[in-house]
Scaffold this motif. Structure first.
Motif, PDB file in Angstrom:
ATOM      1  N   SER A   5       0.835  -1.213   0.000  1.00 19.20           N
ATOM      2  CA  SER A   5       0.000   0.000   0.000  1.00 19.20           C
ATOM      3  C   SER A   5       0.863   1.255   0.000  1.00 19.20           C
ATOM      4  O   SER A   5       0.560   2.230  -0.692  1.00 19.20           O
ATOM      5  CB  SER A   5      -0.922   0.007   1.215  1.00 19.20           C
ATOM      6  N   LYS A   6       1.934   1.216   0.755  1.00 11.48           N
ATOM      7  CA  LYS A   6       2.836   2.365   0.810  1.00 11.48           C
ATOM      8  C   LYS A   6       3.501   2.600  -0.552  1.00 11.48           C
ATOM      9  O   LYS A   6       3.612   3.736  -1.013  1.00 11.48           O
ATOM     10  CB  LYS A   6       3.888   2.146   1.894  1.00 11.48           C
ATOM     11  N   GLN A   7       3.907   1.510  -1.216  1.00 16.96           N
ATOM     12  CA  GLN A   7       4.519   1.629  -2.539  1.00 16.96           C
ATOM     13  C   GLN A   7       3.511   2.191  -3.543  1.00 16.96           C
ATOM     14  O   GLN A   7       3.848   3.044  -4.356  1.00 16.96           O
ATOM     15  CB  GLN A   7       5.049   0.273  -3.018  1.00 16.96           C
ATOM     16  N   PHE A   8       2.253   1.697  -3.488  1.00 17.65           N
ATOM     17  CA  PHE A   8       1.204   2.219  -4.366  1.00 17.65           C
ATOM     18  C   PHE A   8       1.026   3.722  -4.142  1.00 17.65           C
ATOM     19  O   PHE A   8       0.991   4.498  -5.092  1.00 17.65           O
ATOM     20  CB  PHE A   8      -0.126   1.504  -4.120  1.00 17.65           C
ATOM     21  N   LEU A   9       0.906   4.121  -2.890  1.00 19.02           N
ATOM     22  CA  LEU A   9       0.674   5.533  -2.577  1.00 19.02           C
ATOM     23  C   LEU A   9       1.837   6.388  -3.072  1.00 19.02           C
ATOM     24  O   LEU A   9       1.623   7.444  -3.675  1.00 19.02           O
ATOM     25  CB  LEU A   9       0.471   5.708  -1.077  1.00 19.02           C
ATOM     26  N   TYR A  12       1.627   6.509  -6.907  1.00 15.23           N
ATOM     27  CA  TYR A  12       0.450   7.268  -7.339  1.00 15.23           C
ATOM     28  C   TYR A  12       0.646   8.771  -7.129  1.00 15.23           C
ATOM     29  O   TYR A  12       0.347   9.573  -8.010  1.00 15.23           O
ATOM     30  CB  TYR A  12      -0.771   6.766  -6.588  1.00 15.23           C
ATOM     31  N   LEU A  13       1.165   9.142  -5.963  1.00 17.10           N
ATOM     32  CA  LEU A  13       1.343  10.560  -5.660  1.00 17.10           C
ATOM     33  C   LEU A  13       2.493  11.198  -6.439  1.00 17.10           C
ATOM     34  O   LEU A  13       2.516  12.403  -6.639  1.00 17.10           O
ATOM     35  CB  LEU A  13       1.562  10.763  -4.158  1.00 17.10           C
ATOM     36  N   ASN A  14       3.428  10.393  -6.885  1.00 18.19           N
ATOM     37  CA  ASN A  14       4.560  10.920  -7.645  1.00 18.19           C
ATOM     38  C   ASN A  14       4.359  10.789  -9.146  1.00 18.19           C
ATOM     39  O   ASN A  14       5.279  11.016  -9.922  1.00 18.19           O
ATOM     40  CB  ASN A  14       5.859  10.222  -7.209  1.00 18.19           C
ATOM     41  N   ASN A  15       3.165  10.457  -9.557  1.00 18.82           N
ATOM     42  CA  ASN A  15       2.822  10.341 -10.966  1.00 18.82           C
ATOM     43  C   ASN A  15       2.148  11.637 -11.418  1.00 18.82           C
ATOM     44  O   ASN A  15       1.272  12.148 -10.738  1.00 18.82           O
ATOM     45  CB  ASN A  15       1.859   9.166 -11.156  1.00 18.82           C
ATOM     46  N   LYS A  27      -4.268   4.058 -14.494  1.00 18.49           N
ATOM     47  CA  LYS A  27      -3.630   2.743 -14.702  1.00 18.49           C
ATOM     48  C   LYS A  27      -2.974   2.259 -13.406  1.00 18.49           C
ATOM     49  O   LYS A  27      -3.084   1.083 -13.054  1.00 18.49           O
ATOM     50  CB  LYS A  27      -2.599   2.820 -15.825  1.00 18.49           C
ATOM     51  N   ILE A  28      -2.301   3.152 -12.704  1.00 15.76           N
ATOM     52  CA  ILE A  28      -1.676   2.789 -11.429  1.00 15.76           C
ATOM     53  C   ILE A  28      -2.739   2.349 -10.438  1.00 15.76           C
ATOM     54  O   ILE A  28      -2.598   1.331  -9.755  1.00 15.76           O
ATOM     55  CB  ILE A  28      -0.850   3.972 -10.874  1.00 15.76           C
ATOM     56  N   TRP A  29      -3.821   3.109 -10.347  1.00 16.57           N
ATOM     57  CA  TRP A  29      -4.915   2.800  -9.418  1.00 16.57           C
ATOM     58  C   TRP A  29      -5.535   1.453  -9.759  1.00 16.57           C
ATOM     59  O   TRP A  29      -5.772   0.623  -8.876  1.00 16.57           O
ATOM     60  CB  TRP A  29      -5.960   3.925  -9.483  1.00 16.57           C
ATOM     61  N   LEU A  30      -5.791   1.206 -11.056  1.00 16.64           N
ATOM     62  CA  LEU A  30      -6.416  -0.053 -11.468  1.00 16.64           C
ATOM     63  C   LEU A  30      -5.521  -1.249 -11.173  1.00 16.64           C
ATOM     64  O   LEU A  30      -5.993  -2.273 -10.686  1.00 16.64           O
ATOM     65  CB  LEU A  30      -6.781  -0.012 -12.957  1.00 16.64           C
ATOM     66  N   GLU A  31      -4.230  -1.142 -11.444  1.00 12.08           N
ATOM     67  CA  GLU A  31      -3.313  -2.253 -11.162  1.00 12.08           C
ATOM     68  C   GLU A  31      -3.299  -2.591  -9.674  1.00 12.08           C
ATOM     69  O   GLU A  31      -3.245  -3.753  -9.293  1.00 12.08           O
ATOM     70  CB  GLU A  31      -1.904  -1.942 -11.661  1.00 12.08           C
ATOM     71  N   TYR A  32      -3.354  -1.569  -8.831  1.00 14.60           N
ATOM     72  CA  TYR A  32      -3.402  -1.801  -7.387  1.00 14.60           C
ATOM     73  C   TYR A  32      -4.719  -2.462  -6.975  1.00 14.60           C
ATOM     74  O   TYR A  32      -4.755  -3.319  -6.103  1.00 14.60           O
ATOM     75  CB  TYR A  32      -3.223  -0.472  -6.641  1.00 14.60           C
ATOM     76  N   LEU A  33      -5.794  -2.082  -7.625  1.00 17.90           N
ATOM     77  CA  LEU A  33      -7.123  -2.557  -7.263  1.00 17.90           C
ATOM     78  C   LEU A  33      -7.436  -3.967  -7.763  1.00 17.90           C
ATOM     79  O   LEU A  33      -8.224  -4.686  -7.152  1.00 17.90           O
ATOM     80  CB  LEU A  33      -8.162  -1.573  -7.831  1.00 17.90           C
TER      81      LEU A  33
END
Length: 99
Positions: A5-9, A12-15, A27-33
């Motif tokens: 979750s930390k890696q996703f955040l 996501y925030l640095n994109n 795309k980042i959000w969907l891959e995480y989900l």
């Protein structure tokens, strides 16, 4: 927060995905989900919808809205920018403004 979750955040925030250009963030959000949903769809506006238990009478839908909102892009950072009368921002839109 777990490591995934930390890696996703962080990713996501640095994109960079400002208004009207959200597809990389979506795309980042969907891959995480994906591990948590059974099905997904993307509508014509770019909104991503994750669906849990799609054949049930009651479904859980997780949606990430994209586009159709005005935004601001920071164009410069200066110590006394507001005192000088410069704005340091410009508007960005995913659609033409209505008049």
């Amino acid at each position: 927060m777990d490591k995934k979750s930390k890696q996703f955040l962080y990713e996501y925030l640095n994109n960079a995905s400002p208004t009207g250009f959200e597809s990389s963030g979506q795309k980042i959000w969907l891959e995480y989900l994906k591990p948590y949903i059974n099905q997904h769809m993307v509508d014509v506006y770019g909104s991503v919808v994750g669906i849990i238990n799609p054949k049930a009478d009651y479904k859980v839908v997780i949606e990430a809205h994209a586009m159709r909102s005005p935004g601001l892009l920071i164009t410069s950072l200066k110590k006394d920018i507001f005192m000088s009368g410069e704005t340091g921002v410009q508007t960005i839109r995913s659609h033409p403004p209505s008049e």
